[in-house]
Motif scaffolding. Structure first.
Motif, short mmCIF file in Angstrom:
data_model
loop_
_atom_site.label_atom_id
_atom_site.label_comp_id
_atom_site.label_asym_id
_atom_site.label_seq_id
_atom_site.Cartn_x
_atom_site.Cartn_y
_atom_site.Cartn_z
N GLU A 168 3.25 27.18 4.89
CA GLU A 168 2.17 27.84 5.90
C GLU A 168 0.93 28.10 5.10
OE1 GLU A 168 5.15 30.54 7.29
OE2 GLU A 168 4.49 29.98 9.40
N TYR A 195 -2.07 25.97 6.90
CA TYR A 195 -3.13 27.09 7.74
C TYR A 195 -4.07 27.87 6.68
CZ TYR A 195 0.59 26.27 11.13
OH TYR A 195 1.37 25.74 11.93
N PRO A 208 1.58 21.69 12.57
CA PRO A 208 0.90 22.58 13.48
C PRO A 208 0.63 22.10 14.66
CG PRO A 208 -0.51 21.63 11.65
CD PRO A 208 1.11 21.33 11.46
N TYR A 247 -3.08 18.44 14.84
CA TYR A 247 -3.20 17.62 13.59
C TYR A 247 -3.69 16.04 13.91
CZ TYR A 247 1.30 16.06 14.80
OH TYR A 247 2.53 15.48 15.21
#
Ligand code: ADP
Ligand code: MG
Length: 144
Positions: free
Chosen positions: A93, A97, A115, A118
Motif C-alpha cells: 500500500e 498509494y 487500486p 489504474y
C-alpha cells in the motif's frame, strides 16, 4: 487506445512517452505472455521518468525501487507470488498509494488488491503480421 509497434525500439518509445507523462500515484498494470515485451515497455517508462539505472525484471524480489528519476518508480513482478498476503508483508500500500509511479507485471494474479483506478497495458503478438509486431492496448480501469 491501441498502438501497433514493429520493433522493440518502438515499444520502448511508447513506454517512454507514458513515463514522461506519468504523475505521482499513477498505477499501471501489465498483461501479456512471456517474451511479449513487458520489460521492454517498462524500461521505456523508466527512461521517460529520467531513470538512468538499468531496469530489468525483478525476478528474485517482488518489487524493485528506482529513485533516481523525476518520480520514484516501483516495479513489481508478481509472477512468482503465492498469495496476496506476500504483498501485505511487503507493504504494497505504501507503493500503490504513495507519491511514485507503480508498474505491476502479472497484475492479474493480485487482482483483489489492485487500486480502484489504474491503467492496464496489454501487449499481444500477431505472428501473421511478423515476429516483431505487437499490438499494445492502454485502457483506464475503474473497479466497483
Ligand atoms: P516480457 O517482459 O514480456 O517477458 P521482454 O520485454 O523481456 O518480455 O522481451 C521481449 C522480447 O521481444 C525482446 O527480446 C525484444 O527484443 C523482442 N521484441 C521483438 N519485437 C518487439 C516489439 N515490437 N516490442 C517489444 N519487444 C519486441
Ligand atoms: Mg519481463
Amino acid at each position: 487506445m491501441q498502438i501497433e509497434t514493429f520493433s522493440p525500439e518502438e515499444t520502448f518509445a511508447l513506454g517512454q512517452r507514458i513515463g514522461q507523462e506519468a504523475r505521482p500515484g499513477d498505477v499501471f498494470t501489465m498483461v501479456g505472455d512471456l517474451g511479449v515485451g513487458k520489460t521492454v515497455f517498462t524500461q521505456g517508462v523508466a527512461a521517460g521518468l529520467g531513470i538512468t539505472e538499468p531496469v530489468s525484471s525483478p525476478t528474485f524480489t517482488i518489487v524493485q525501487v528506482y529513485e533516481d528519476g523525476r518520480l520514484p518508480f516501483y516495479h513489481f513482478d508478481v509472477y512468482r507470488i503465492g498469495d496476496v498476503e506476500e504483498m501485505e508483508e511487503i507493504g504494497y500500500e505504501d507503493y500503490f498509494y504513495g507519491g511514485g509511479v507503480t508498474m505491476i507485471e502479472w497484475a492479474n494474479l493480485i487482482e483483489e488488491i489492485l487500486p480502484e483506478s489504474y491503467r492496464q497495458i496489454t501487449i499481444e503478438k500477431d505472428l501473421e503480421k511478423g515476429f516483431d509486431y505487437r499490438i499494445i492496448t492502454i485502457e483506464e480501469v475503474h473497479r466497483q
